[in-house]
Motif scaffolding. Structure first.
Motif, PDB file in Angstrom:
ATOM      1  N   GLY A   1      -1.101   2.972 -20.514  1.00  0.00           N
ATOM      2  CA  GLY A   1      -0.380   4.108 -19.733  1.00  0.00           C
ATOM      3  C   GLY A   1       1.442   3.220 -19.827  1.00  0.00           C
ATOM      4  N   LEU A   2       1.943   3.243 -19.158  1.00  0.00           N
ATOM      5  CA  LEU A   2       3.155   3.143 -19.049  1.00  0.00           C
ATOM      6  C   LEU A   2       3.774   2.024 -18.284  1.00  0.00           C
ATOM      7  CD1 LEU A   2       6.227   3.371 -20.953  1.00  0.00           C
ATOM      8  CD2 LEU A   2       6.963   5.182 -18.967  1.00  0.00           C
ATOM      9  N   GLY A   3       3.847   1.161 -18.726  1.00  0.00           N
ATOM     10  CA  GLY A   3       3.959  -0.421 -17.021  1.00  0.00           C
ATOM     11  C   GLY A   3       5.479   0.625 -16.428  1.00  0.00           C
ATOM     12  N   ALA A   4       6.576   1.142 -16.804  1.00  0.00           N
ATOM     13  CA  ALA A   4       7.106   1.349 -16.079  1.00  0.00           C
ATOM     14  C   ALA A   4       6.582   1.873 -14.913  1.00  0.00           C
ATOM     15  CB  ALA A   4       8.115   2.022 -16.842  1.00  0.00           C
ATOM     16  N   TYR A   5       6.318   2.545 -14.386  1.00  0.00           N
ATOM     17  CA  TYR A   5       4.803   2.472 -13.488  1.00  0.00           C
ATOM     18  C   TYR A   5       4.768   2.659 -12.244  1.00  0.00           C
ATOM     19  CZ  TYR A   5       5.025   7.356 -16.714  1.00  0.00           C
ATOM     20  OH  TYR A   5       5.868   8.904 -16.934  1.00  0.00           O
ATOM     21  N   TRP A   6       4.366   1.219 -12.702  1.00  0.00           N
ATOM     22  CA  TRP A   6       3.455   0.062 -11.756  1.00  0.00           C
ATOM     23  C   TRP A   6       4.039  -0.626 -10.671  1.00  0.00           C
ATOM     24  CZ3 TRP A   6       0.645   3.044 -14.242  1.00  0.00           C
ATOM     25  CH2 TRP A   6      -0.173   2.233 -15.749  1.00  0.00           C
ATOM     26  N   PRO A   7       5.694  -0.819 -11.358  1.00  0.00           N
ATOM     27  CA  PRO A   7       6.151  -1.272  -9.381  1.00  0.00           C
ATOM     28  C   PRO A   7       6.180   0.151  -8.988  1.00  0.00           C
ATOM     29  CG  PRO A   7       7.621  -1.678 -11.677  1.00  0.00           C
ATOM     30  CD  PRO A   7       6.244  -0.987 -11.826  1.00  0.00           C
ATOM     31  N   GLN A   8       6.200   0.898  -9.628  1.00  0.00           N
ATOM     32  CA  GLN A   8       7.643   1.971  -8.734  1.00  0.00           C
ATOM     33  C   GLN A   8       6.430   3.164  -7.530  1.00  0.00           C
ATOM     34  OE1 GLN A   8       8.602   4.908 -12.598  1.00  0.00           O
ATOM     35  NE2 GLN A   8      11.076   4.174 -11.692  1.00  0.00           N
ATOM     36  N   PHE A   9       4.820   3.023  -8.449  1.00  0.00           N
ATOM     37  CA  PHE A   9       3.740   3.743  -7.685  1.00  0.00           C
ATOM     38  C   PHE A   9       2.423   2.729  -7.583  1.00  0.00           C
ATOM     39  CE2 PHE A   9       5.922   7.060 -10.040  1.00  0.00           C
ATOM     40  CZ  PHE A   9       7.221   7.128  -8.777  1.00  0.00           C
ATOM     41  N   PRO A  10       3.132   2.668  -6.284  1.00  0.00           N
ATOM     42  CA  PRO A  10       1.904   1.314  -5.787  1.00  0.00           C
ATOM     43  C   PRO A  10       0.492   1.731  -6.263  1.00  0.00           C
ATOM     44  CG  PRO A  10       3.556   1.028  -4.932  1.00  0.00           C
ATOM     45  CD  PRO A  10       3.470   2.201  -5.136  1.00  0.00           C
TER      46      PRO A  10
ATOM     47  N   ASP B   1      -5.200  18.115  -6.966  1.00  0.00           N
ATOM     48  CA  ASP B   1      -5.830  18.906  -5.436  1.00  0.00           C
ATOM     49  C   ASP B   1      -3.542  19.133  -4.931  1.00  0.00           C
ATOM     50  OD1 ASP B   1      -5.019  19.941  -2.820  1.00  0.00           O
ATOM     51  OD2 ASP B   1      -6.575  18.226  -1.861  1.00  0.00           O
ATOM     52  N   HIS B   2      -3.317  20.038  -5.747  1.00  0.00           N
ATOM     53  CA  HIS B   2      -1.518  20.516  -5.496  1.00  0.00           C
ATOM     54  C   HIS B   2      -0.858  19.818  -4.320  1.00  0.00           C
ATOM     55  CE1 HIS B   2      -2.851  22.538  -9.080  1.00  0.00           C
ATOM     56  NE2 HIS B   2      -1.363  21.865  -9.139  1.00  0.00           N
ATOM     57  N   ALA B   3      -2.191  20.705  -3.363  1.00  0.00           N
ATOM     58  CA  ALA B   3      -1.148  20.748  -1.575  1.00  0.00           C
ATOM     59  C   ALA B   3      -1.474  18.503  -1.631  1.00  0.00           C
ATOM     60  CB  ALA B   3      -2.046  21.271  -0.573  1.00  0.00           C
ATOM     61  N   ASN B   4      -1.695  18.486  -1.799  1.00  0.00           N
ATOM     62  CA  ASN B   4      -1.849  16.928  -0.905  1.00  0.00           C
ATOM     63  C   ASN B   4      -1.742  15.643  -2.386  1.00  0.00           C
ATOM     64  OD1 ASN B   4      -3.035  16.963   1.154  1.00  0.00           O
ATOM     65  ND2 ASN B   4      -4.597  17.968   0.375  1.00  0.00           N
ATOM     66  N   THR B   5      -0.371  16.097  -3.989  1.00  0.00           N
ATOM     67  CA  THR B   5      -0.833  15.369  -4.339  1.00  0.00           C
ATOM     68  C   THR B   5       0.653  15.050  -4.898  1.00  0.00           C
ATOM     69  OG1 THR B   5      -2.329  16.324  -5.858  1.00  0.00           O
ATOM     70  CG2 THR B   5      -0.847  15.220  -7.616  1.00  0.00           C
ATOM     71  N   GLY B   6       1.159  13.956  -4.630  1.00  0.00           N
ATOM     72  CA  GLY B   6       2.844  13.552  -4.905  1.00  0.00           C
ATOM     73  C   GLY B   6       3.048  13.322  -5.799  1.00  0.00           C
ATOM     74  N   THR B   7       3.964  12.128  -7.059  1.00  0.00           N
ATOM     75  CA  THR B   7       4.422  12.108  -8.087  1.00  0.00           C
ATOM     76  C   THR B   7       3.293  10.594  -8.564  1.00  0.00           C
ATOM     77  OG1 THR B   7       6.770  12.429  -7.807  1.00  0.00           O
ATOM     78  CG2 THR B   7       6.070  10.275  -9.977  1.00  0.00           C
ATOM     79  N   GLY B   8       2.951   9.606  -7.935  1.00  0.00           N
ATOM     80  CA  GLY B   8       2.250   8.534  -7.911  1.00  0.00           C
ATOM     81  C   GLY B   8       0.510   9.661  -8.974  1.00  0.00           C
ATOM     82  N   GLU B   9       0.125  10.637  -7.687  1.00  0.00           N
ATOM     83  CA  GLU B   9      -1.006  10.834  -7.794  1.00  0.00           C
ATOM     84  C   GLU B   9      -1.217  11.817  -9.081  1.00  0.00           C
ATOM     85  OE1 GLU B   9      -0.896   9.668  -3.934  1.00  0.00           O
ATOM     86  OE2 GLU B   9       0.410  11.277  -5.147  1.00  0.00           O
ATOM     87  N   TRP B  10      -0.513  12.286  -9.075  1.00  0.00           N
ATOM     88  CA  TRP B  10      -0.128  13.663 -10.399  1.00  0.00           C
ATOM     89  C   TRP B  10      -0.094  13.023 -11.546  1.00  0.00           C
ATOM     90  CZ3 TRP B  10       4.608  13.369 -12.864  1.00  0.00           C
ATOM     91  CH2 TRP B  10       5.375  14.063 -14.488  1.00  0.00           C
ATOM     92  N   LEU B  11       0.954  11.482 -11.670  1.00  0.00           N
ATOM     93  CA  LEU B  11       0.651  10.360 -13.068  1.00  0.00           C
ATOM     94  C   LEU B  11      -0.933  10.042 -13.626  1.00  0.00           C
ATOM     95  CD1 LEU B  11       3.899   8.251 -12.588  1.00  0.00           C
ATOM     96  CD2 LEU B  11       3.733  10.207 -14.345  1.00  0.00           C
ATOM     97  N   ALA B  12      -1.569  10.344 -12.649  1.00  0.00           N
ATOM     98  CA  ALA B  12      -2.913  10.080 -12.921  1.00  0.00           C
ATOM     99  C   ALA B  12      -3.460  11.341 -14.277  1.00  0.00           C
ATOM    100  CB  ALA B  12      -3.482   9.282 -11.692  1.00  0.00           C
ATOM    101  N   TYR B  13      -2.815  12.182 -13.660  1.00  0.00           N
ATOM    102  CA  TYR B  13      -3.443  13.451 -14.378  1.00  0.00           C
ATOM    103  C   TYR B  13      -2.626  13.829 -15.907  1.00  0.00           C
ATOM    104  CZ  TYR B  13      -6.388  15.363 -10.416  1.00  0.00           C
ATOM    105  OH  TYR B  13      -7.352  14.736  -9.563  1.00  0.00           O
TER     106      TYR B  13
END
Length: 465
Positions: free
Chosen positions: A13-22, A109-121
């Motif tokens: 995955g893209l390393g730029a995400y790791w500090p942005q989304f713990p 689960d769209h109602a409980n999904t933020g950017t960090g959770e979305w990136l896992a999808y």
């Protein structure tokens, strides 16, 4: 010892995400652990190069997989990553590449999904990018998209792993050719150089004297043990002559030694002989031993048909058996094609205890002795032939049908009634027009997609009837 298929695996995955989304990286690594465990349950060696986050780590993973001599490399796209992270892996590892993107669940689960959770999808996000770069770089690839516990996706993944196993079996196979071509069977004639150049296999040219000297060394105690083994596997018909049975057992022990001494994975053989001389008796005595070896995953094909021996080897590695087969008759009343052969058979796919029948004469071949008789177990089957084209290239040819019960020949042949869901004559015409030889492997299960996948990994053309 049979070499296990080596499956290379790298996740990223893209390393730029790791500090942005713990927490995102640990979520993705947990998915990667599930994928690794799933692959480790298969009958293969998994070479896990770990999780990569940038092109430098990707290059290191590529070097690790290159040294491992992988048969298939799976790249798990856990979230978005750049194509520059994947290209070095495909370029440096001399193996087919499978891209997989398996999101955590069926849907967010769209109602409980933020950017960090979305990136896992978002594992499918880079797939078009990577595919575009692979095409522009001349790199063959295939992909499977789904979710972690998606059995449909895993069945497609498993098909590619099976295809890689078949490819690996051929690339590392030692194929034996003993004797000579059955006179006049022009369709069976095969350029052995092409077996090496197209499949990567080694071809060992053998003499019947290589078998003779090993049979000469077989002891009475070994013959007795082999007879006991045969009695535990086969039903013996009253027609079996004790002397012929003992001779078949002795040849069987010698044949085992031949296969072991030359490290063979498959073999084809034929010897015409004359007047009951020793080589004729050796050829006539091989059916018992050849069937026992085929049942153990070392297929032997008669009449010098090495291409069918290769098809039987692929079928066995796919878990589909693969028994030496040709057309016998058409039954228009029942709508079935009757097919089978005398000689070697794959004992693991028999519908019941196989029968040993004594024959005072072999049809079309010199000699006499014991022969194997059985029906392939009822249910779905696939005919699998390897044809050779005018330019020398090979073609994998398949057709799916169903073995159905009914009356069978009792002449020491393996006979099966196969229903292809159409007029038997029409099927026979279409099958014969594909370029098949007059022998093929009869496989259990509907295996066309698996064989097609193997053809793709080998760069072989494919035809389905």
């Amino acid at each position: 010892m049979q070499r296990k298929t080596r499956l290379g695996l790298v996740s990223g995955g893209l390393g730029a995400y790791w500090p942005q989304f713990p927490g995102l990286l640990e979520t993705l690594k947990e998915s990667a652990r599930y994928v690794t465990e799933r692959f480790e349950k298969q009958d293969c060696v998994v070479v896990d190069a770990g999780f990569v986050s940038d092109p430098i780590e990707s290059a290191s993973a590529a070097e690790h997989l290159r040294r491992a001599d992988c048969d298939l490399v799976v790249v798990f796209l856990t979230t978005y990553l750049t194509s520059s992270m994947v290209l070095p892996i495909a370029q440096r590892v001399d193996a087919p590449v499978l891209l997989i993107d398996l999101q955590p669940t069926e849907a967010m689960d769209h109602a409980n999904t933020g950017t960090g959770e979305w990136l896992a999808y978002c594992g499918q996000c880079p797939l078009p990018e990577v595919a575009n770069v692979f095409r522009r770089s001349g790199i063959d690839f295939r992909s499977v998209s789904g979710y972690l516990r998606d059995e449909n996706a895993w069945s497609r993944i498993d098909a590619w792993v099976g295809a890689a196993s078949a490819r690996a079996a051929l690339r590392h196979a030692r194929l034996g050719l003993m004797g000579h071509l059955y006179p006049g069977m022009l369709d069976i004639s095969t350029d052995v150089t092409l077996l090496s150049s197209q499949f990567g296999s080694h071809v060992e040219i053998l003499e019947f004297d290589d078998l003779r000297v090993r049979v000469d060394d077989v002891t009475e105690a070994e013959v007795s043990d082999r007879l006991d083994q045969a009695r535990s596997i086969f039903t013996l018909d009253d027609s079996v002559d004790a002397g012929d049975f003992a001779w078949g057992a002795k040849v069987s022990v010698g044949l085992d030694r031949l296969v072991e001494d030359f490290g063979l994975d498959a073999m084809a053989y034929y010897h015409r002989g004359l007047g009951g001389e020793l080589h004729e008796r050796l050829g006539a005595g091989m059916i018992l031993g050849a069937s026992l070896l085929t049942g153990r995953g070392i297929p032997l094909a008669g009449e010098y048909d090495i291409r069918t021996a290769v098809a039987m080897l692929i079928a066995d590695r796919l878990g589909a058996g693969g028994s030496f087969t040709e057309l016998q008759a058409l039954n228009f009343r029942d709508g079935v094609v009757e097919m089978g052969h005398d000689g070697p058979a794959h004992l693991q796919i028999s519908s019941g205890a196989p029968l040993l029948r004594g024959l005072g004469v072999y049809h079309g071949k010199r000699g006499y002795g014991v022969s194997v008789e059985f029906d392939v177990e009822a249910g779905p089957v696939t005919t699998f032939s390897i044809g050779q084209n005018r330019d020398g290239s090979f073609t994998f040819i398949t057709s799916e049908g169903t073995v159905v019960p009914g009356p069978l020949l009792q002449i020491g042949n393996t006979t099966s009634r196969v229903d292809f869901g159409r007029d038997p004559g029409e099927w026979t015409d279409e099958w014969s027009a594909t370029g098949t030889g007059h022998h093929w492997a009869l496989c259990t299960g509907h295996r066309a997609k698996d064989i097609k996948a193997a053809a793709e990994l080998l760069g072989i053309s494919y035809v389905s009837v």
